[in-house]
Design an enzyme around this catalytic site. Sequence first.
Site, short mmCIF file in Angstrom:
data_model
loop_
_atom_site.label_atom_id
_atom_site.label_comp_id
_atom_site.label_asym_id
_atom_site.label_seq_id
_atom_site.Cartn_x
_atom_site.Cartn_y
_atom_site.Cartn_z
N LYS A 22 0.88 -1.25 -0.24
CA LYS A 22 0.15 0.24 -0.14
C LYS A 22 0.86 1.31 -0.12
CE LYS A 22 -1.71 1.68 3.77
NZ LYS A 22 -1.52 3.55 4.02
N ASN A 23 1.79 1.23 0.87
CA ASN A 23 2.69 2.34 1.11
C ASN A 23 3.54 2.79 -0.01
OD1 ASN A 23 1.27 3.02 3.51
ND2 ASN A 23 3.00 2.39 4.62
N ARG A 92 -4.49 9.81 4.53
CA ARG A 92 -3.17 10.69 4.92
C ARG A 92 -2.52 10.93 3.30
NH1 ARG A 92 -0.56 14.09 8.01
NH2 ARG A 92 1.57 13.83 7.53
N CYS A 116 -4.91 7.57 9.37
CA CYS A 116 -4.89 6.78 10.76
C CYS A 116 -4.64 7.77 11.92
CB CYS A 116 -3.69 5.65 10.97
SG CYS A 116 -4.10 4.10 9.77
N ARG A 121 -0.40 14.81 13.20
CA ARG A 121 0.43 14.31 12.00
C ARG A 121 0.62 15.76 11.16
NH1 ARG A 121 -1.60 8.53 9.86
NH2 ARG A 121 0.64 8.71 8.91
N PRO A 122 1.65 16.67 11.61
CA PRO A 122 1.68 17.94 10.79
C PRO A 122 2.36 17.66 9.48
CG PRO A 122 3.44 17.66 12.66
CD PRO A 122 2.47 16.50 12.72
N ASP A 124 4.28 20.10 8.17
CA ASP A 124 5.17 21.52 8.15
C ASP A 124 6.27 21.24 7.21
OD1 ASP A 124 5.43 19.89 10.11
OD2 ASP A 124 7.00 21.25 11.08
N ASP A 304 4.87 0.83 11.97
CA ASP A 304 3.82 0.37 11.41
C ASP A 304 3.51 -1.27 12.02
OD1 ASP A 304 3.00 2.50 10.12
OD2 ASP A 304 2.89 1.72 8.26
N ARG A 396 -8.47 -0.68 4.12
CA ARG A 396 -7.44 0.24 3.59
C ARG A 396 -6.13 -0.40 3.20
NH1 ARG A 396 -6.02 4.31 7.24
NH2 ARG A 396 -4.98 4.91 5.65
#
Length: 416
Positions: A22-23, A92, A116, A121-122, A124, A304, A396
Amino acid sequence: MPDYKIRGTAPLRGSVLVQGAKNSVLPMLAACLLCSEKVQLSGVPQLSDVSNSLRIIEKLGCRVRRGVHTLEVDTQAVCYSTLTAEDCRKMRSSVLFLGPLLGRTGRAELYCPGGCVLGPRPIDLHIEALCKMGAEIEVTDERISAVCPDGLQGSEITLRYPSVGATENILMAACLAKGRTVLYNSAVEPEIGELIALLRAMGAFIEVGGGRVCIEGSERLHGCHRTVGADRIVAFTLMAAALVTDGEITLCNCPVQALQAPLRVLGDIGADISLCGEGLRIRRGTKIYPVNVSSAPYPGFPTDAGALLLTILSLASGRSRYEETVFSDRFAIAEQLRRLGADIEVKNNCAVINGVPQLCGGTVRATDLRAGAALIVAALGAQGESTVCGGEHILRGYEDIVGVFRSLGAEITEIN
Ligand code: UD1
């Protein structure tokens, strides 16, 4: 959305093919926008996050042809730069469209990404880097509005933290920027390597080495074909299931290289792991030894896999400690595992796990994707019947989790 009913303790046995990651596939789908030709992908897992990404891509004007595990994305007709709030909040990785859209269309309108809930979970680092490359970005509580009227410029960027998502956004944006981007302290997760391989196949000039990544911007990229690599966290999920059920599983096409840190930990736990002709075979050793582990960016132990490790260590013969260093709020799983009889105490970012001889069935709720997988694994190893609710999280990231575990002898059914 599904819940899962599981009758535990049947030892899981057999061979299984590990699905595509997935990632890896999600940033690859965003990268398709960087060219205006066809990109073909194989090994694409059937996941709700993939469907959601494809919906976004289609709404931007692309054409998508989908086979069982194949995709053809034709991005010639991209004509929009706006993502809807609903699409962004579903995952995300919607934020990964920011860099490619800026590179391709000169503007991007997104909403703050969902995904999730693991603590703050910035984004920036994404924003600062893209601004350094010439983007003008306005971020409110809800929206991200970005333009680059003069196009993106190559730049020298040092990340304060090796963020996976920020590295991916910068890599993709830099491919269509003017001049050279040099990125220091980038993330080096295997999924970043896969994205770089796709970008190179699309004609991008990317050099990795000496602690930096250099990207020479191109005017245009072209279509290509790539196969998505196997999912290291899904592989770890299957290994965890073999251990907690005292079974024996062979993982075909297991991404062994990407799993060095988790395999070292499983070795310390006493798992019996061997490479055979077909792939990687794993079974429990004489017992599950307690261990002390901290998560860390790659090549460290992956955050994870933390919830799955907690599940395995719940059955260890002694006291283990797990420290989570990447996300601040990743221990909602502990409360759920306690409902199945685990003895876990959480203090700040540390969990102390006192192994128990047996978990017992119960009703639990998946609070995020990996926690959901860990609860299914825990239920597979627990005495009696369990119900795992919140299956929408599992869809997901896991393709046909019921079919996969059933093929290994598990008693698991999906209920609605
Ligand atoms: C990705 C993965 C996720 C995995 C994580 C870490 C996807 C879709 N998600 O998430 O499954 O758990 O990598 O391996 O691939 N941070 C900042 N500012 C930023 C970005 C990140 O402070 O702009 C911080 C985060 O709060 C967190 C850490 O950096 O503490 C790691 O985040 P990051 O590597 O960006 O993870 P994701 O890309 O969100």
